[in-house]
Write an enzyme that holds these catalytic residues in place. Structure first.
Site, PDB file in Angstrom:
ATOM      1  N   GLN A   1       3.018   9.987   1.051  1.00  0.00           N
ATOM      2  CA  GLN A   1       4.319   9.287   1.077  1.00  0.00           C
ATOM      3  C   GLN A   1       5.173   9.617  -0.139  1.00  0.00           C
ATOM      4  OE1 GLN A   1       2.353   5.287   2.057  1.00  0.00           O
ATOM      5  NE2 GLN A   1       4.329   5.128   3.066  1.00  0.00           N
TER       6      GLN A   1
ATOM      7  N   HIS B   1      -4.270   1.315   7.693  1.00  0.00           N
ATOM      8  CA  HIS B   1      -2.918   1.893   7.700  1.00  0.00           C
ATOM      9  C   HIS B   1      -2.822   3.047   6.692  1.00  0.00           C
ATOM     10  CE1 HIS B   1       1.639   1.453   7.807  1.00  0.00           C
ATOM     11  NE2 HIS B   1       1.442   2.182   6.722  1.00  0.00           N
ATOM     12  N   GLU B   2      -3.287   2.801   5.469  1.00  0.00           N
ATOM     13  CA  GLU B   2      -3.145   3.830   4.426  1.00  0.00           C
ATOM     14  C   GLU B   2      -4.034   5.037   4.717  1.00  0.00           C
ATOM     15  OE1 GLU B   2      -0.664   3.616   2.579  1.00  0.00           O
ATOM     16  OE2 GLU B   2      -0.291   1.520   3.009  1.00  0.00           O
TER      17      GLU B   2
ATOM     18  N   GLY C   1       0.836  -1.196   0.000  1.00  0.00           N
ATOM     19  CA  GLY C   1       0.000   0.000   0.000  1.00  0.00           C
ATOM     20  C   GLY C   1       0.866   1.239   0.000  1.00  0.00           C
TER      21      GLY C   1
ATOM     22  N   HIS D   1      -2.490   7.505   6.982  1.00  0.00           N
ATOM     23  CA  HIS D   1      -1.528   8.423   6.345  1.00  0.00           C
ATOM     24  C   HIS D   1      -2.208   9.717   5.902  1.00  0.00           C
ATOM     25  CE1 HIS D   1       2.315   6.358   6.065  1.00  0.00           C
ATOM     26  NE2 HIS D   1       1.752   5.255   5.620  1.00  0.00           N
TER      27      HIS D   1
ATOM     28  N   CYS E   1       5.893  -0.180   7.032  1.00  0.00           N
ATOM     29  CA  CYS E   1       5.501   0.980   6.234  1.00  0.00           C
ATOM     30  C   CYS E   1       6.686   1.370   5.358  1.00  0.00           C
ATOM     31  CB  CYS E   1       5.153   2.133   7.169  1.00  0.00           C
ATOM     32  SG  CYS E   1       4.727   3.658   6.334  1.00  0.00           S
ATOM     33  N   LEU E   2       6.419   1.683   4.100  1.00  0.00           N
ATOM     34  CA  LEU E   2       7.508   2.062   3.193  1.00  0.00           C
ATOM     35  C   LEU E   2       8.194   3.355   3.652  1.00  0.00           C
ATOM     36  CD1 LEU E   2       5.959   1.180  -0.295  1.00  0.00           C
ATOM     37  CD2 LEU E   2       7.607  -0.131   1.047  1.00  0.00           C
TER      38      LEU E   2
END
Ligand code: ZN
Length: 165
Positions: free
Chosen positions: A51, A131-132, A46, A135, A89-90
């Site tokens: 991000q 999670h996304e 994701g 953000h 997380c990226l």
């Protein structure tokens, strides 16, 4: 194909609230494509627009590698149950920590053509949606991690295996 630069923890843009998308433009379509390219390149499941430095309410998710999901202006309508497990997380490269999330999520969003839809999700997909969407509110999972469980991903999964034995 265009890979965008992934912002990492400490970058103030990750703490900001994102703005609603009013209409899909060629620029935003390109952003969605680039977000998928960037996510797949980084082996993520994701990615949210902030991000890659864009404060718009857009996320892309693909938990299987075959189910690309675009969520524009997403909202969670209903949650149920809970799941506790490892999350990464990226924007926090190489780390994993234990986070508890709903096990079921029903959400509404628009697709890349601004057509509204609803989705029901469980397990990993439900976790990814939560999670996304966080953000988009400027929230990172590290603030929800169970105390003492945030560590290098290799160490995290080695610890989990030990606990299971
Ligand atoms: Zn993330």
């Amino acid at each position: 194909m265009a890979i965008r630069n992934i912002r990492t923890m400490g970058d103030p843009i990750l703490k900001k609230t994102c703005k609603e998308v009013k209409e899909m433009t060629p620029r935003l379509r390109q952003l969605v494509e680039d977000m998928f390219d960037t996510m797949y390149e980084a082996n993520g499941v994701g990615l949210a627009a902030p991000q890659v430095g864009i404060l718009k309410r857009i996320v892309v998710i693909d938990t299987t590698g075959e189910d690309p999901l675009v969520m524009v202006n997403p909202r969670i309508l209903e949650t149920d149950g809970q799941q506790t497990g490892g999350e990464g997380c990226l924007s926090v490269p190489g780390k994993t920590g234990t986070v508890t999330r709903p096990n079921y999520v029903r959400a509404a969003a628009y697709d890349a053509n601004m057509q509204p839809y609803e989705i029901e999700a469980t397990e990993l997909l439900a976790r990814a949606i939560c999670h996304e969407l966080d953000h988009l509110e400027g929230k990172l999972y590290v603030d929800m991690v169970e105390y003492g469980t945030l560590m290098d991903t290799d160490a995290y999964y080695a610890d989990q295996e030990e606990e299971e034995q």
